[in-house]
Design a protein around this motif. Structure first.
Motif, PDB file in Angstrom:
ATOM      1  N   ALA A 174       5.695  -3.829  -7.608  1.00 60.51           N
ATOM      2  CA  ALA A 174       6.102  -2.848  -8.615  1.00 60.51           C
ATOM      3  C   ALA A 174       4.903  -2.208  -9.302  1.00 60.51           C
ATOM      4  O   ALA A 174       5.072  -1.345 -10.158  1.00 60.51           O
ATOM      5  N   GLU A 175       3.704  -2.602  -8.913  1.00 60.46           N
ATOM      6  CA  GLU A 175       2.540  -2.221  -9.715  1.00 60.46           C
ATOM      7  C   GLU A 175       1.765  -1.033  -9.144  1.00 60.46           C
ATOM      8  O   GLU A 175       1.139  -0.281  -9.889  1.00 60.46           O
ATOM      9  N   THR A 176       1.796  -0.847  -7.824  1.00 63.97           N
ATOM     10  CA  THR A 176       0.964   0.196  -7.212  1.00 63.97           C
ATOM     11  C   THR A 176       1.778   1.473  -7.042  1.00 63.97           C
ATOM     12  O   THR A 176       2.945   1.422  -6.626  1.00 63.97           O
ATOM     13  N   SER A 177       1.162   2.614  -7.362  1.00 63.55           N
ATOM     14  CA  SER A 177       1.902   3.878  -7.229  1.00 63.55           C
ATOM     15  C   SER A 177       1.723   4.447  -5.820  1.00 63.55           C
ATOM     16  O   SER A 177       0.710   4.213  -5.162  1.00 63.55           O
ATOM     17  N   LYS A 178       2.740   5.190  -5.410  1.00 70.45           N
ATOM     18  CA  LYS A 178       2.682   5.860  -4.101  1.00 70.45           C
ATOM     19  C   LYS A 178       1.511   6.854  -4.079  1.00 70.45           C
ATOM     20  O   LYS A 178       0.857   7.028  -3.047  1.00 70.45           O
ATOM     21  N   LEU A 201       1.844   2.664   1.085  1.00 76.74           N
ATOM     22  CA  LEU A 201       2.737   1.645   0.515  1.00 76.74           C
ATOM     23  C   LEU A 201       4.177   1.981   0.896  1.00 76.74           C
ATOM     24  O   LEU A 201       4.624   3.112   0.674  1.00 76.74           O
ATOM     25  N   PRO A 202       4.930   1.025   1.470  1.00 72.81           N
ATOM     26  CA  PRO A 202       6.322   1.354   1.842  1.00 72.81           C
ATOM     27  C   PRO A 202       7.220   1.413   0.606  1.00 72.81           C
ATOM     28  O   PRO A 202       7.506   0.389  -0.017  1.00 72.81           O
ATOM     29  N   THR A 203       7.650   2.611   0.256  1.00 68.93           N
ATOM     30  CA  THR A 203       8.460   2.791  -0.956  1.00 68.93           C
ATOM     31  C   THR A 203       9.855   3.333  -0.653  1.00 68.93           C
ATOM     32  O   THR A 203      10.759   3.149  -1.456  1.00 68.93           O
ATOM     33  N   THR A 204      10.027   4.005   0.483  1.00 68.07           N
ATOM     34  CA  THR A 204      11.376   4.476   0.831  1.00 68.07           C
ATOM     35  C   THR A 204      12.062   3.386   1.651  1.00 68.07           C
ATOM     36  O   THR A 204      11.394   2.502   2.222  1.00 68.07           O
ATOM     37  N   LEU A 205      13.390   3.493   1.767  1.00 70.87           N
ATOM     38  CA  LEU A 205      14.118   2.480   2.549  1.00 70.87           C
ATOM     39  C   LEU A 205      13.665   2.512   4.015  1.00 70.87           C
ATOM     40  O   LEU A 205      13.472   1.467   4.634  1.00 70.87           O
ATOM     41  N   ALA A 206      13.474   3.726   4.542  1.00 74.47           N
ATOM     42  CA  ALA A 206      13.047   3.828   5.948  1.00 74.47           C
ATOM     43  C   ALA A 206      11.677   3.177   6.146  1.00 74.47           C
ATOM     44  O   ALA A 206      11.451   2.446   7.123  1.00 74.47           O
ATOM     45  N   GLU A 207      10.765   3.426   5.216  1.00 78.52           N
ATOM     46  CA  GLU A 207       9.419   2.812   5.328  1.00 78.52           C
ATOM     47  C   GLU A 207       9.503   1.295   5.191  1.00 78.52           C
ATOM     48  O   GLU A 207       8.799   0.555   5.883  1.00 78.52           O
ATOM     49  N   ILE A 252      12.247  -2.700  -4.804  1.00 82.07           N
ATOM     50  CA  ILE A 252      12.594  -1.360  -4.317  1.00 82.07           C
ATOM     51  C   ILE A 252      12.096  -0.284  -5.278  1.00 82.07           C
ATOM     52  O   ILE A 252      11.743  -0.569  -6.430  1.00 82.07           O
ATOM     53  N   ARG A 253      12.081   0.933  -4.782  1.00 80.63           N
ATOM     54  CA  ARG A 253      11.652   2.108  -5.558  1.00 80.63           C
ATOM     55  C   ARG A 253      12.780   3.149  -5.551  1.00 80.63           C
ATOM     56  O   ARG A 253      13.632   3.142  -4.654  1.00 80.63           O
ATOM     57  N   ASP A 254      12.730   4.064  -6.517  1.00 79.68           N
ATOM     58  CA  ASP A 254      13.721   5.145  -6.554  1.00 79.68           C
ATOM     59  C   ASP A 254      13.201   6.364  -5.780  1.00 79.68           C
ATOM     60  O   ASP A 254      12.169   6.288  -5.110  1.00 79.68           O
ATOM     61  N   ASP A 255      13.930   7.485  -5.891  1.00 74.16           N
ATOM     62  CA  ASP A 255      13.543   8.676  -5.108  1.00 74.16           C
ATOM     63  C   ASP A 255      12.179   9.227  -5.512  1.00 74.16           C
ATOM     64  O   ASP A 255      11.556   9.962  -4.751  1.00 74.16           O
ATOM     65  N   ASP A 256      11.740   8.860  -6.726  1.00 76.02           N
ATOM     66  CA  ASP A 256      10.400   9.286  -7.175  1.00 76.02           C
ATOM     67  C   ASP A 256       9.354   8.210  -6.909  1.00 76.02           C
ATOM     68  O   ASP A 256       8.259   8.255  -7.473  1.00 76.02           O
ATOM     69  N   HIS A 257       9.733   7.216  -6.133  1.00 73.91           N
ATOM     70  CA  HIS A 257       8.835   6.098  -5.773  1.00 73.91           C
ATOM     71  C   HIS A 257       8.530   5.177  -6.953  1.00 73.91           C
ATOM     72  O   HIS A 257       7.571   4.399  -6.901  1.00 73.91           O
ATOM     73  N   ALA A 258       9.321   5.290  -8.030  1.00 73.24           N
ATOM     74  CA  ALA A 258       9.108   4.414  -9.195  1.00 73.24           C
ATOM     75  C   ALA A 258       9.922   3.132  -9.004  1.00 73.24           C
ATOM     76  O   ALA A 258      10.991   3.156  -8.376  1.00 73.24           O
ATOM     77  N   PRO A 259       9.462   1.992  -9.564  1.00 75.91           N
ATOM     78  CA  PRO A 259      10.206   0.744  -9.435  1.00 75.91           C
ATOM     79  C   PRO A 259      11.634   0.901  -9.948  1.00 75.91           C
ATOM     80  O   PRO A 259      11.883   1.585 -10.947  1.00 75.91           O
ATOM     81  N   ARG A 265       2.130 -16.466   1.502  1.00 74.92           N
ATOM     82  CA  ARG A 265       2.706 -15.148   1.238  1.00 74.92           C
ATOM     83  C   ARG A 265       1.556 -14.148   1.244  1.00 74.92           C
ATOM     84  O   ARG A 265       0.501 -14.419   0.653  1.00 74.92           O
ATOM     85  N   VAL A 266       1.785 -13.031   1.912  1.00 70.85           N
ATOM     86  CA  VAL A 266       0.793 -11.954   1.947  1.00 70.85           C
ATOM     87  C   VAL A 266       1.537 -10.622   1.810  1.00 70.85           C
ATOM     88  O   VAL A 266       2.760 -10.577   1.938  1.00 70.85           O
ATOM     89  N   GLY A 267       0.799  -9.561   1.570  1.00 68.80           N
ATOM     90  CA  GLY A 267       1.444  -8.245   1.539  1.00 68.80           C
ATOM     91  C   GLY A 267       0.783  -7.328   0.522  1.00 68.80           C
ATOM     92  O   GLY A 267      -0.026  -7.761  -0.314  1.00 68.80           O
ATOM     93  N   MET A 268       1.178  -6.060   0.599  1.00 71.71           N
ATOM     94  CA  MET A 268       0.539  -5.047  -0.245  1.00 71.71           C
ATOM     95  C   MET A 268       0.964  -5.139  -1.708  1.00 71.71           C
ATOM     96  O   MET A 268       0.365  -4.485  -2.553  1.00 71.71           O
ATOM     97  N   GLU A 269       1.975  -5.958  -2.014  1.00 71.78           N
ATOM     98  CA  GLU A 269       2.255  -6.258  -3.427  1.00 71.78           C
ATOM     99  C   GLU A 269       1.052  -6.975  -4.040  1.00 71.78           C
ATOM    100  O   GLU A 269       0.774  -6.834  -5.224  1.00 71.78           O
ATOM    101  N   ASP A 270       0.351  -7.766  -3.212  1.00 68.20           N
ATOM    102  CA  ASP A 270      -0.652  -8.693  -3.736  1.00 68.20           C
ATOM    103  C   ASP A 270      -2.086  -8.246  -3.483  1.00 68.20           C
ATOM    104  O   ASP A 270      -2.992  -8.629  -4.223  1.00 68.20           O
ATOM    105  N   VAL A 271      -2.311  -7.499  -2.416  1.00 71.88           N
ATOM    106  CA  VAL A 271      -3.695  -7.115  -2.093  1.00 71.88           C
ATOM    107  C   VAL A 271      -3.697  -5.787  -1.339  1.00 71.88           C
ATOM    108  O   VAL A 271      -2.832  -5.540  -0.498  1.00 71.88           O
TER     109      VAL A 271
END
Ligand code: KMH
Ligand code: ZN
Length: 279
Positions: free
Chosen positions: A17-21, A27-33, A53-60, A228-234
């Motif tokens: 929830a911390e990194t902006s698009k 960063l995968p923010t849409t459902l398809a991504e 998840i993010r909304d249509d503006d990529h916000a948490p 656990r790994v992923g772009m949420e963390d690094v």
């Protein structure tokens, strides 16, 4: 089914929830991504996905319909154990965070205490923890207890004494280390945390935020834990080298596990380990 000790649970936390698009277009923010990232990470060896998840503006977002659609889409496209974040963003109100369970995920995160989170506060007061835990028991959702600090381990001990075991009877927790305000992402801190775990814990993993990711991952493998790994963390692979996809981080975790003679667990094994509902 017996899950052997060499089986390594790799969880991917692709978004957070911390990194902006705008700052990180990959960063995968849409459902398809998100679905594409999930499929790639499953193929690379992940067995569980920790989802924000993010909304249509990529916000948490904690929108109930979007959460339910996301769980359905991930179940349709992958065999991954789907864990929804109940932590959300530091700005999400507690009542909305409780409603996350309405989306009926396999698992939910459940943070065991309030933490300073950079300049913000990640609020998890005891009554909220207690309510969320009892709701997870009612709804048959398996919690993953998130431990940002040593005091959170003490709260986990208290929670299990007060309310008994989770749905499924297993107790899985995850050390989230190196958050500015939480415990440091060091081998010493991990060893102290593991030594303090209550006897009910059946499995644990760890993640290190930012540059602590490798120290924490290697220490977790040394102690027989999961990753656990992923772009949420690094967001970097090494100094100045940006992560291009979550798959890269899962591939690196699997390679680290192989050096430690661990092989990635299948989603079916993960369901047994965690005690989630059958797929
Ligand atoms: N985004 C953080 C404030 C969780 O997912 O449960 C909280 C977090 C923990 O990421
Ligand atoms: Zn999270």
């Amino acid at each position: 089914m017996h899950v052997p000790a060499e089986a390594l649970l790799v969880t991917v936390a692709p978004t957070g929830a911390e990194t902006s698009k705008a700052d990180c277009p990959q960063l995968p923010t849409t459902l398809a991504e998100l679905v594409t990232a999930a499929q790639e990470c499953e193929a690379a060896g992940a067995a569980m996905i920790h989802v924000h998840i993010r909304d249509d503006d990529h916000a948490p977002s904690l929108d109930g319909q979007r959460l339910a659609d996301t769980v359905a889409a991930l179940h349709e496209a992958t065999d991954l154990v789907v864990q929804l974040s109940t932590g959300g963003s530091v700005h999400d109100p507690l009542d909305q965070r409780l409603k996350v369970l309405d989306a009926a995920p396999d698992s939910c995160s459940l943070t065991m205490g309030t933490t300073n989170f950079g300049d913000d506060v990640f609020s998890n007061p005891w009554p909220f923890i207690s309510d969320l835990y009892q709701l997870s028991q009612e709804r048959e959702v398996v919690p993953e207890f998130e431990l940002f600090d040593l005091g959170h381990v003490a709260s986990l001990t208290r929670l299990l004494k007060t309310h008994g075991l989770p749905y499924g009877g297993k107790v899985h927790c995850d050390f989230v280390m190196g958050v500015p305000g939480g415990m440091p992402g060091t081998a010493d801190a991990l060893v102290a945390g593991v030594a303090a775990l209550p006897p009910e814990v059946t499995s644990w993993g760890a993640t290190g935020i930012g540059r602590t990711t490798l120290a924490v991952g290697l220490a977790a493998l040394s102690k027989g834990g999961h990753l656990r790994v992923g772009m949420e963390d690094v967001l970097t692979l090494s100094r100045g080298v940006p992560v291009q996809s979550n798959r890269q981080l899962v591939e690196r975790a699997v390679a680290m596990g192989e050096l430690a003679q661990r092989r990635p667990m299948t989603p079916t094994e993960a369901r047994t380990l965690l005690g989630t509902r059958p797929a």
